[in-house]
Design a protein around this motif. Structure first.
Motif, mmCIF file in Angstrom:
data_model
loop_
_atom_site.group_PDB
_atom_site.id
_atom_site.type_symbol
_atom_site.label_atom_id
_atom_site.label_comp_id
_atom_site.label_asym_id
_atom_site.label_seq_id
_atom_site.Cartn_x
_atom_site.Cartn_y
_atom_site.Cartn_z
ATOM 1 N N GLY A 16 -65.452 79.421 -72.308
ATOM 2 C CA GLY A 16 -66.598 78.626 -72.731
ATOM 3 C C GLY A 16 -66.500 77.794 -73.962
ATOM 4 N N THR A 17 -65.463 78.316 -74.573
ATOM 5 C CA THR A 17 -64.899 77.575 -76.207
ATOM 6 C C THR A 17 -64.164 76.380 -75.650
ATOM 7 N N TYR A 18 -63.314 76.322 -74.760
ATOM 8 C CA TYR A 18 -62.457 75.348 -74.317
ATOM 9 C C TYR A 18 -63.337 74.440 -73.336
ATOM 10 N N LEU A 19 -64.711 74.786 -72.583
ATOM 11 C CA LEU A 19 -65.325 74.212 -71.984
ATOM 12 C C LEU A 19 -66.073 73.134 -73.356
ATOM 13 N N ALA A 20 -66.362 73.738 -74.377
ATOM 14 C CA ALA A 20 -67.294 72.907 -75.422
ATOM 15 C C ALA A 20 -66.010 72.064 -76.129
ATOM 16 N N LEU A 21 -64.626 72.367 -76.090
ATOM 17 C CA LEU A 21 -63.775 71.388 -76.434
ATOM 18 C C LEU A 21 -63.518 70.277 -75.612
ATOM 19 N N GLY A 22 -63.690 70.274 -74.131
ATOM 20 C CA GLY A 22 -63.595 69.274 -73.478
ATOM 21 C C GLY A 22 -64.815 68.306 -73.478
ATOM 22 N N ILE A 23 -66.242 68.948 -73.702
ATOM 23 C CA ILE A 23 -67.348 68.244 -73.796
ATOM 24 C C ILE A 23 -67.289 67.287 -75.136
ATOM 25 N N TYR A 47 -68.914 67.432 -84.395
ATOM 26 C CA TYR A 47 -69.025 68.443 -83.295
ATOM 27 C C TYR A 47 -67.490 68.795 -82.620
ATOM 28 N N LEU A 48 -66.849 67.752 -82.841
ATOM 29 C CA LEU A 48 -65.288 68.120 -82.008
ATOM 30 C C LEU A 48 -64.525 69.049 -83.379
ATOM 31 N N ALA A 49 -64.902 68.578 -84.426
ATOM 32 C CA ALA A 49 -64.204 69.191 -85.610
ATOM 33 C C ALA A 49 -64.614 70.839 -85.736
ATOM 34 N N LEU A 50 -66.179 70.919 -85.553
ATOM 35 C CA LEU A 50 -66.271 72.405 -85.646
ATOM 36 C C LEU A 50 -65.819 73.363 -84.244
ATOM 37 N N VAL A 51 -65.757 72.692 -83.331
ATOM 38 C CA VAL A 51 -65.133 73.324 -82.113
ATOM 39 C C VAL A 51 -63.487 73.664 -82.609
ATOM 40 N N LEU A 52 -62.881 72.638 -82.831
ATOM 41 C CA LEU A 52 -61.360 72.781 -83.033
ATOM 42 C C LEU A 52 -61.104 73.935 -84.178
ATOM 43 N N ALA A 53 -62.124 73.867 -85.246
ATOM 44 C CA ALA A 53 -61.977 74.950 -86.433
ATOM 45 C C ALA A 53 -62.195 76.282 -85.987
ATOM 46 N N ARG A 54 -63.260 76.446 -84.913
ATOM 47 C CA ARG A 54 -63.302 77.698 -84.180
ATOM 48 C C ARG A 54 -62.095 78.269 -83.534
#
Length: 137
Positions: A16-23, A47-54
């Protein structure tokens, strides 16, 4: 007698997190190529920065109790100990009524396990008891 692993582990690095990264990456790409309002690329990059930080921090919680060792997550990452290094385990209710489990290690440390809040105390006691660990309720 072969014992299965028991526990609960959850990390940020999952599908799910990798899907969020792709989106997020698609949103950033489209916001720049379609020349949208200036606020859209800023929000997409945020949004991209938040997903990458996670993903980079990869927070985890939980534990895995195997036949001869226990692994658990802390803020510093994954740690483990041999079951021979466990003096005992305290299992009970916390102030909010959720299950609490604290390990006592041979080196004098006490380690609270994360991810046990919804476990049945009886199930935890059975699993630690099956491995010969002293239980303090």
């Amino acid at each position: 007698m072969q014992m299965d692993t028991f526990g609960y582990l959850r990390q940020a690095r999952r599908p799910g997190t990798y899907l969020a990264l792709g989106i997020a990456m698609v949103a950033v790409y489209l916001s720049f190529t379609l020349t949208l309002n200036a606020l859209v690329p800023v929000l997409a990059v945020l949004y991209l920065a938040l997903v990458l930080a996670r993903l980079i921090r990869n927070p985890g919680r939980g534990f895995r109790l195997g036949p001869n060792r226990i692994d658990w997550f802390t803020r510093k990452g994954r740690q483990s100990a041999s079951l021979d290094d466990l003096i005992g385990v305290a299992i009970g209710n916390g102030t909010t009524g959720q299950t609490v489990c604290v390990l006592r290690l041979a080196d004098g440390r006490t380690v609270p396990l994360s991810g046990v809040e919804k476990f049945d105390q009886g199930a935890l006691m059975r699993e630690f008891g099956r491995r010969g660990i002293r239980i303090m309720a």
